[in-house]
Scaffold this motif. Structure first.
Motif, PDB file in Angstrom:
ATOM      1  N   PHE A 274       0.810  -1.213   0.000  1.00  0.00           N
ATOM      2  CA  PHE A 274       0.000   0.000   0.000  1.00  0.00           C
ATOM      3  C   PHE A 274       0.846   1.267   0.000  1.00  0.00           C
ATOM      4  CE2 PHE A 274      -3.912   2.331   1.372  1.00  0.00           C
ATOM      5  CZ  PHE A 274      -4.789   1.732   0.483  1.00  0.00           C
ATOM      6  N   LYS A 275       2.155   1.102  -0.090  1.00  0.00           N
ATOM      7  CA  LYS A 275       3.056   2.254  -0.078  1.00  0.00           C
ATOM      8  C   LYS A 275       2.716   3.201  -1.237  1.00  0.00           C
ATOM      9  CE  LYS A 275       7.306   1.243   0.792  1.00  0.00           C
ATOM     10  NZ  LYS A 275       8.693   0.746   0.618  1.00  0.00           N
ATOM     11  N   ASN A 276       2.776   4.480  -0.965  1.00  0.00           N
ATOM     12  CA  ASN A 276       2.533   5.527  -1.974  1.00  0.00           C
ATOM     13  C   ASN A 276       1.083   5.565  -2.467  1.00  0.00           C
ATOM     14  OD1 ASN A 276       5.296   6.258  -1.930  1.00  0.00           O
ATOM     15  ND2 ASN A 276       5.756   4.588  -3.357  1.00  0.00           N
ATOM     16  N   ALA A 277       0.174   5.009  -1.694  1.00  0.00           N
ATOM     17  CA  ALA A 277      -1.238   5.069  -2.067  1.00  0.00           C
ATOM     18  C   ALA A 277      -1.788   6.480  -1.836  1.00  0.00           C
ATOM     19  CB  ALA A 277      -2.040   4.064  -1.252  1.00  0.00           C
ATOM     20  N   PRO A 278      -2.777   6.890  -2.621  1.00  0.00           N
ATOM     21  CA  PRO A 278      -3.425   8.183  -2.411  1.00  0.00           C
ATOM     22  C   PRO A 278      -4.581   8.068  -1.425  1.00  0.00           C
ATOM     23  CG  PRO A 278      -4.315   7.152  -4.361  1.00  0.00           C
ATOM     24  CD  PRO A 278      -3.268   6.195  -3.811  1.00  0.00           C
ATOM     25  N   VAL A 279      -5.169   9.202  -1.058  1.00  0.00           N
ATOM     26  CA  VAL A 279      -6.492   9.180  -0.453  1.00  0.00           C
ATOM     27  C   VAL A 279      -7.439   8.579  -1.489  1.00  0.00           C
ATOM     28  CG1 VAL A 279      -8.356  10.602   0.461  1.00  0.00           C
ATOM     29  CG2 VAL A 279      -5.984  11.237   0.912  1.00  0.00           C
ATOM     30  N   TYR A 280      -8.443   7.816  -1.066  1.00  0.00           N
ATOM     31  CA  TYR A 280      -9.295   7.159  -2.045  1.00  0.00           C
ATOM     32  C   TYR A 280     -10.755   7.173  -1.607  1.00  0.00           C
ATOM     33  CZ  TYR A 280      -8.696   3.349   1.311  1.00  0.00           C
ATOM     34  OH  TYR A 280      -8.651   2.606   2.469  1.00  0.00           O
ATOM     35  N   GLY A 281     -11.630   7.138  -2.592  1.00  0.00           N
ATOM     36  CA  GLY A 281     -13.060   7.008  -2.357  1.00  0.00           C
ATOM     37  C   GLY A 281     -13.580   5.800  -3.098  1.00  0.00           C
ATOM     38  N   GLY A 282     -14.425   5.013  -2.448  1.00  0.00           N
ATOM     39  CA  GLY A 282     -14.992   3.821  -3.068  1.00  0.00           C
ATOM     40  C   GLY A 282     -16.415   4.080  -3.526  1.00  0.00           C
ATOM     41  N   ASP A 283     -16.552   4.678  -4.715  1.00  0.00           N
ATOM     42  CA  ASP A 283     -17.869   5.072  -5.220  1.00  0.00           C
ATOM     43  C   ASP A 283     -18.573   5.922  -4.165  1.00  0.00           C
ATOM     44  OD1 ASP A 283     -19.736   5.250  -7.194  1.00  0.00           O
ATOM     45  OD2 ASP A 283     -20.485   3.202  -7.012  1.00  0.00           O
ATOM     46  N   ILE A 284     -17.871   6.948  -3.712  1.00  0.00           N
ATOM     47  CA  ILE A 284     -18.243   7.665  -2.495  1.00  0.00           C
ATOM     48  C   ILE A 284     -19.609   8.322  -2.565  1.00  0.00           C
ATOM     49  CG2 ILE A 284     -17.013   9.776  -3.202  1.00  0.00           C
ATOM     50  CD1 ILE A 284     -16.267  10.138  -0.230  1.00  0.00           C
ATOM     51  N   SER A 285     -20.027   8.793  -3.736  1.00  0.00           N
ATOM     52  CA  SER A 285     -21.328   9.460  -3.806  1.00  0.00           C
ATOM     53  C   SER A 285     -22.476   8.481  -3.585  1.00  0.00           C
ATOM     54  CB  SER A 285     -21.495  10.161  -5.154  1.00  0.00           C
ATOM     55  OG  SER A 285     -21.520   9.236  -6.222  1.00  0.00           O
ATOM     56  N   ARG A 286     -22.210   7.174  -3.753  1.00  0.00           N
ATOM     57  CA  ARG A 286     -23.243   6.158  -3.526  1.00  0.00           C
ATOM     58  C   ARG A 286     -23.038   5.418  -2.204  1.00  0.00           C
ATOM     59  NH1 ARG A 286     -21.730   4.939  -9.146  1.00  0.00           N
ATOM     60  NH2 ARG A 286     -23.243   5.879 -10.569  1.00  0.00           N
ATOM     61  N   THR A 287     -21.789   5.180  -1.822  1.00  0.00           N
ATOM     62  CA  THR A 287     -21.520   4.399  -0.608  1.00  0.00           C
ATOM     63  C   THR A 287     -21.169   5.266   0.597  1.00  0.00           C
ATOM     64  OG1 THR A 287     -19.115   4.164  -0.919  1.00  0.00           O
ATOM     65  CG2 THR A 287     -20.556   2.597  -2.097  1.00  0.00           C
ATOM     66  N   GLY A 288     -20.558   6.428   0.365  1.00  0.00           N
ATOM     67  CA  GLY A 288     -20.098   7.289   1.455  1.00  0.00           C
ATOM     68  C   GLY A 288     -18.764   6.884   2.044  1.00  0.00           C
ATOM     69  N   PHE A 289     -18.107   5.840   1.512  1.00  0.00           N
ATOM     70  CA  PHE A 289     -16.872   5.339   2.114  1.00  0.00           C
ATOM     71  C   PHE A 289     -15.628   5.929   1.438  1.00  0.00           C
ATOM     72  CE2 PHE A 289     -19.820   1.916   3.345  1.00  0.00           C
ATOM     73  CZ  PHE A 289     -19.544   1.878   4.702  1.00  0.00           C
ATOM     74  N   TYR A 290     -14.652   6.248   2.274  1.00  0.00           N
ATOM     75  CA  TYR A 290     -13.371   6.747   1.780  1.00  0.00           C
ATOM     76  C   TYR A 290     -12.279   6.345   2.772  1.00  0.00           C
ATOM     77  CZ  TYR A 290     -14.071  10.543   5.194  1.00  0.00           C
ATOM     78  OH  TYR A 290     -14.284  11.257   6.353  1.00  0.00           O
ATOM     79  N   GLY A 338     -23.036   0.415  11.724  1.00  0.00           N
ATOM     80  CA  GLY A 338     -21.890   1.012  11.052  1.00  0.00           C
ATOM     81  C   GLY A 338     -20.781   0.005  10.831  1.00  0.00           C
ATOM     82  N   LEU A 339     -20.536  -0.840  11.847  1.00  0.00           N
ATOM     83  CA  LEU A 339     -19.521  -1.885  11.727  1.00  0.00           C
ATOM     84  C   LEU A 339     -19.861  -2.838  10.575  1.00  0.00           C
ATOM     85  CD1 LEU A 339     -17.136  -3.645  12.675  1.00  0.00           C
ATOM     86  CD2 LEU A 339     -18.691  -4.674  14.354  1.00  0.00           C
ATOM     87  N   ASN A 340     -21.103  -3.282  10.519  1.00  0.00           N
ATOM     88  CA  ASN A 340     -21.498  -4.199   9.456  1.00  0.00           C
ATOM     89  C   ASN A 340     -21.406  -3.544   8.081  1.00  0.00           C
ATOM     90  OD1 ASN A 340     -22.006  -6.330  11.221  1.00  0.00           O
ATOM     91  ND2 ASN A 340     -24.129  -5.726  11.548  1.00  0.00           N
ATOM     92  N   ASN A 341     -21.737  -2.257   8.015  1.00  0.00           N
ATOM     93  CA  ASN A 341     -21.614  -1.538   6.746  1.00  0.00           C
ATOM     94  C   ASN A 341     -20.162  -1.483   6.286  1.00  0.00           C
ATOM     95  OD1 ASN A 341     -24.356  -1.088   6.674  1.00  0.00           O
ATOM     96  ND2 ASN A 341     -24.234   1.003   7.443  1.00  0.00           N
ATOM     97  N   PHE A 342     -19.239  -1.213   7.235  1.00  0.00           N
ATOM     98  CA  PHE A 342     -17.815  -1.208   6.900  1.00  0.00           C
ATOM     99  C   PHE A 342     -17.378  -2.561   6.370  1.00  0.00           C
ATOM    100  CE2 PHE A 342     -17.025   2.581   9.699  1.00  0.00           C
ATOM    101  CZ  PHE A 342     -16.309   3.320   8.780  1.00  0.00           C
ATOM    102  N   ARG A 343     -17.724  -3.606   7.089  1.00  0.00           N
ATOM    103  CA  ARG A 343     -17.272  -4.947   6.708  1.00  0.00           C
ATOM    104  C   ARG A 343     -17.838  -5.355   5.345  1.00  0.00           C
ATOM    105  NH1 ARG A 343     -12.629  -6.632   9.098  1.00  0.00           N
ATOM    106  NH2 ARG A 343     -12.779  -6.791  11.371  1.00  0.00           N
ATOM    107  N   ASP A 344     -19.097  -5.014   5.091  1.00  0.00           N
ATOM    108  CA  ASP A 344     -19.704  -5.374   3.805  1.00  0.00           C
ATOM    109  C   ASP A 344     -19.023  -4.618   2.659  1.00  0.00           C
ATOM    110  OD1 ASP A 344     -21.439  -7.061   5.107  1.00  0.00           O
ATOM    111  OD2 ASP A 344     -23.133  -5.667   5.072  1.00  0.00           O
ATOM    112  N   PHE A 345     -18.783  -3.343   2.865  1.00  0.00           N
ATOM    113  CA  PHE A 345     -18.107  -2.552   1.828  1.00  0.00           C
ATOM    114  C   PHE A 345     -16.696  -3.068   1.582  1.00  0.00           C
ATOM    115  CE2 PHE A 345     -14.991   0.924   1.259  1.00  0.00           C
ATOM    116  CZ  PHE A 345     -15.279   1.266  -0.063  1.00  0.00           C
TER     117      PHE A 345
END
Length: 464
Positions: A274-290, A338-345
């Motif tokens: 994961f070295k040199n990874a950027p900040v990232y969003g995982g389809d953030i407008s639909r999932t809200g996860f980053y 919230g925990l389950n949402n994190f794990r599912d995503f």
């Protein structure tokens, strides 16, 4: 009620020493006002949203052009602060990693397309790099191969973005200190001190209890703290973050909402990958996860930007939401939902995390407005009182320059910002996202009840 700006040299009390409060204090101190900041905790406050290992700094705001512009104005300040810290032998407070926004399917969402369009039109097109095939994403960012293979097939990178994060600076071959978003607050705190801002902190002497009024009960003359001491001032600015809504009547204009945040301590092989990874969003407008790069202490933070949770203190009779933090509830984790949402995503986006225990979790509190825009304006029912609140989960990136905008409002200067953040009415309590990144499709759940009960430590362990 007509607002009258302060005269030069006036005494101004600011309630709250977070991002809004300190940034405003610094801006006003440059104009030679007599500025006093009160906070119930030492700075940085242990339960403030800004007390965290990192925060995102982005200019990608969909149709919210004013916030995009404010970020662009903030970037030179962030780089200047890095220079200041380098001269002091300290690590930077801004790390320009870039921000990678991945989307499911074969095309970007409306939010990503709109963001790119407006960033380019603003003259920052050189910072945008599109990835229109799954192979192109994997080639440059192999860290996200699993996400791509599981459907996140398009993306774009904004190289001007980054984070206020834990990073190292190497001086003479040695690591010289670490910094995080808390360090941003510390840096600004020092700048305030250097410019004569007075601080009163502590659970009694620094804790706001009530306003002091003139006889007509309409003109604010100062505040009274929990130790029963009265502090007079010409103007008062209420910048108490998610506690603001519980200190004054705002109707449906402000509400404290909590967002789930987790951290992992990944194994060494993943840290290398994961070295040199950027900040990232995982389809953030639909999932809200980053999420964020792994910091210098080996911690990886992932957050959710959603409708969130609310909490009602049984000792209050006004049914106003208040923050519930690990300062008063030290065994709190995050809600089970919230925990389950994190794990599912993450099972889909970063499946390696299924084998990892969550090593830290918290509820991060926002001061939400229904439309996601700040509320920075004179309080209409009282003279000499300014509200600086409504961060709605996206204020930290503006810490270096938001105070200058607030100072203009204090001085009665009209601008696009003052008009956008003015006192305003809402037809109902429905929340929306002004910047397009919050997945708001329902009402907040009540913290501690049903599926929003706090997860146990065993439940934070790896999925079996």
């Amino acid at each position: 009620m007509t607002y009258t700006p302060p005269t030069p040299g006036s005494k101004i009390i600011i309630v709250g020493g977070g991002a809004f409060g300190l940034s405003t204090a610094y801006a006003l101190s440059l104009k030679k006002y007599n500025v006093w900041v009160f906070d119930r905790n030492i700075i940085p406050s242990a339960d403030a949203s800004s007390t965290d290992i990192n925060k995102c700094v982005r200019m990608d705001y969909g149709e919210d052009l004013l916030s995009m512009q404010l970020t662009m104005e903030a970037l030179p300040h962030w780089h200047q602060w890095n220079k200041e810290r380098n001269e002091m032998g300290l690590s930077p407070v801004f790390h320009q990693t870039g921000s990678l926004l991945l989307c499911k399917g074969n095309k970007l969402s409306d939010y990503e397309r709109s963001s790119m369009k407006h960033v380019r039109e603003a003259g920052y097109g050189h910072t945008i790099q599109e990835f229109q095939t799954p192979e192109s994403i994997i080639k440059q960012f192999p860290q996200f191969k699993d996400a791509v293979n599981n459907g996140y097939r398009t993306a774009y990178l904004n190289t001007a973005a980054g984070l206020s994060s834990v990073v190292a600076i190497v001086v003479d071959g040695k690591e010289r200190g670490w910094c995080d978003s808390s360090e941003t607050i510390k840096h600004l705190y020092k700048k305030c001190m250097d410019h004569g801002v007075q601080f009163v902190t502590g659970s009694d002497r620094g804790a706001f209890e009530k306003f002091i009024f003139k006889n007509d009960q309409q003109e604010v003359q100062g505040i009274q703290t929990r130790d029963q001491i009265k502090h007079l001032a010409d103007h008062v600015i209420l910048a108490a973050g998610p506690w603001t809504a519980s200190l004054l009547d705002f109707g449906n204009r402000l509400q404290a909402t909590g967002q789930a945040v987790i951290q992992f301590t990944p194994p060494k092989e993943f840290v290398e990958k994961f070295k040199n990874a950027p900040v990232y969003g995982g389809d953030i407008s639909r999932t809200g996860f980053y999420g964020f790069p792994i910091n210098a202490e080996g911690k990886m933070k992932i957050a959710s930007h959603s409708v969130g949770y609310v909490y009602y203190d049984s000792n209050r009779s006004d049914h106003i939401c208040v923050p519930r933090t690990q300062v008063s509830h030290e065994k709190d984790t995050i809600p089970l939902k919230g925990l389950n949402n994190f794990r599912d995503f993450l099972n889909e986006f970063m499946p390696e995390t299924n084998d990892w225990d969550i090593t830290y979790s918290r509820v991060c509190w926002y001061s939400d407005t229904p439309d996601g825009k700040f509320l920075i304006a004179p309080y209409p029912n009282y003279k000499n009182l300014i509200i600086a609140s409504g961060d709605s989960g996206h204020a930290m990136k503006f810490t270096p320059n938001i105070g200058f905008k607030i100072a203009q409002i204090v001085e009665g200067v009209e601008s696009d910002y003052s008009r956008a953040w003015a006192w305003r009415d809402y037809k109902d309590d429905a929340m929306s996202s002004s910047d397009g990144t919050r997945n708001i499709t329902s009402k907040p759940l009540t913290l501690g009840v049903g599926e929003a009960r706090m997860a146990s430590l065993d439940e934070l362990k790896a999925r079996k």
